[in-house]
Write an enzyme that holds these catalytic residues in place. Sequence first.
Site, short mmCIF file in Angstrom:
data_model
loop_
_atom_site.label_atom_id
_atom_site.label_comp_id
_atom_site.label_asym_id
_atom_site.label_seq_id
_atom_site.Cartn_x
_atom_site.Cartn_y
_atom_site.Cartn_z
N GLY A 31 51.15 -20.68 -4.45
CA GLY A 31 51.72 -20.58 -3.84
C GLY A 31 51.71 -20.10 -2.10
O GLY A 31 50.67 -20.93 -2.01
N HIS A 34 52.47 -24.86 1.63
CA HIS A 34 52.77 -25.48 3.32
C HIS A 34 53.34 -27.26 3.12
O HIS A 34 53.38 -27.38 1.97
CB HIS A 34 51.37 -25.17 4.12
CG HIS A 34 50.20 -25.56 3.05
ND1 HIS A 34 49.85 -27.05 3.04
CD2 HIS A 34 49.46 -24.83 2.79
CE1 HIS A 34 48.60 -26.53 2.07
NE2 HIS A 34 48.38 -25.24 2.09
N HIS A 37 51.51 -28.62 0.39
CA HIS A 37 51.80 -28.36 -1.04
C HIS A 37 52.99 -29.87 -1.39
O HIS A 37 53.46 -29.95 -2.26
CB HIS A 37 52.33 -27.27 -1.25
CG HIS A 37 51.31 -26.41 -1.30
ND1 HIS A 37 51.25 -25.28 -0.02
CD2 HIS A 37 50.13 -26.58 -2.69
CE1 HIS A 37 50.12 -24.63 -0.42
NE2 HIS A 37 49.68 -24.99 -1.87
N LEU A 184 45.68 -28.95 5.90
CA LEU A 184 45.93 -27.24 5.95
C LEU A 184 45.63 -26.83 4.48
O LEU A 184 44.82 -27.41 4.05
CB LEU A 184 47.70 -28.01 5.54
CG LEU A 184 48.25 -28.94 6.62
CD1 LEU A 184 49.45 -28.49 6.12
CD2 LEU A 184 48.48 -27.69 8.34
#
Length: 280
Positions: A31, A34, A37, A184
Site C-alpha cells: 500500500g 506511488h 507501483h 521511489l
Amino acid sequence: MKIFTSSCELQKYTLELKRSGKTIGFVPTMGFLHDGHMSLIDIARQKSDVVVVSIFVNPTQFAPNEDFDRYPRDFDGDVAKCAEHGADVIYAPEAAEMYRADASTWVEETVLSQPLCGISRPTFYRGVTTVVAKLFLLVQPDFAVFGLKDAQQCFVIQRMVRDLNFPIEIIPAPLVRDADGLALSSRNRYLSADERARALSIHRALLAAKARIMADKSSIKAAAAEAAAAITAAGGRVDYVDVLDCETMKYPEADAKKIILAAAAFFGTTRLIDNEIFEI
Ligand code: PAF
C-alpha cells in the site's frame, strides 16, 4: 472494482476466473502506492484479463525494532489509484485473516536471500516468501509483477517460484525514480527535506561506481568502497554497498554476465535501498 478482505472469498472468486479461462495478473504491495507501483499495475494490465492488487502491510517481514507500526497507510488513496490504472480487484486482508494465531509454517529461500538485506534484516525474506507464497495460492495469478527497486526480493521470488513449481511467470519491472534520481519508495515520505536532498547521494554514488566498473572490471571492490564513502560524506549511515552476480548473488566471477551494484543506507532513521543492474 471489487474489494475483498476475506481470503476464502477472494480464492473462490479467482478460482472461478481461472475456470472461465481468464488470465490473472498480480501486483503484491504494502500500500501507500506511488508511481512505481502504478507502473507495475500498468504492466499487469497489458498482460492479463484481470488485474489483482494486494494491499497488505505484512507483519512477518518486519523485525520488532522496525517500522511496522508507523509504515504509511492510505487505503482510500490506494483504492482511487488502483481504479485509475484499471485494476479489477483489490485484496486487503487484516493480519488475523492472513495468519492464524497458531500458524507454524514458513517458506524460506536459503541462498539468494543471504547477502545484502539478508544480513541486516535476517528474518525479512522469510516473511516475504511466506506471504508471497500465500498470496500466490489465494490469487492464482498467471503473471506477477515485481519492481526491480527491490531487486534481491525479485530474484528470491523467482527462485521460490522455480523451486516450488508455482505455475506463475514473474515479471521484473524497471525501477522508477523521481525526476531528481531518488528511487521511489513508500518510505521516502519519512525523509525531511534535508535528508531527502542528502539521500540523492545514493544514486549518484551508484552511477559513479557503475561507470568505474564498466571502465575497469578489476575495480569492483574499490568502486564499492568509493560509493560507500560518498554516501557517508553526504551524511548517510551505510548499511551496505556491494557488487554481486545477479544469478548467484555471490561475488562476480570472471564469467559473470549481469551484475547488481546495490546499496542500503540510513538518512536519519529512514533506511533506503537502491541499485544498478548492468552487464559486464
Ligand atoms: O515489496 C513489497 O511491497 C513487499 O515485500 C511484498 C512483495 C508486497 C510482500 O509483502
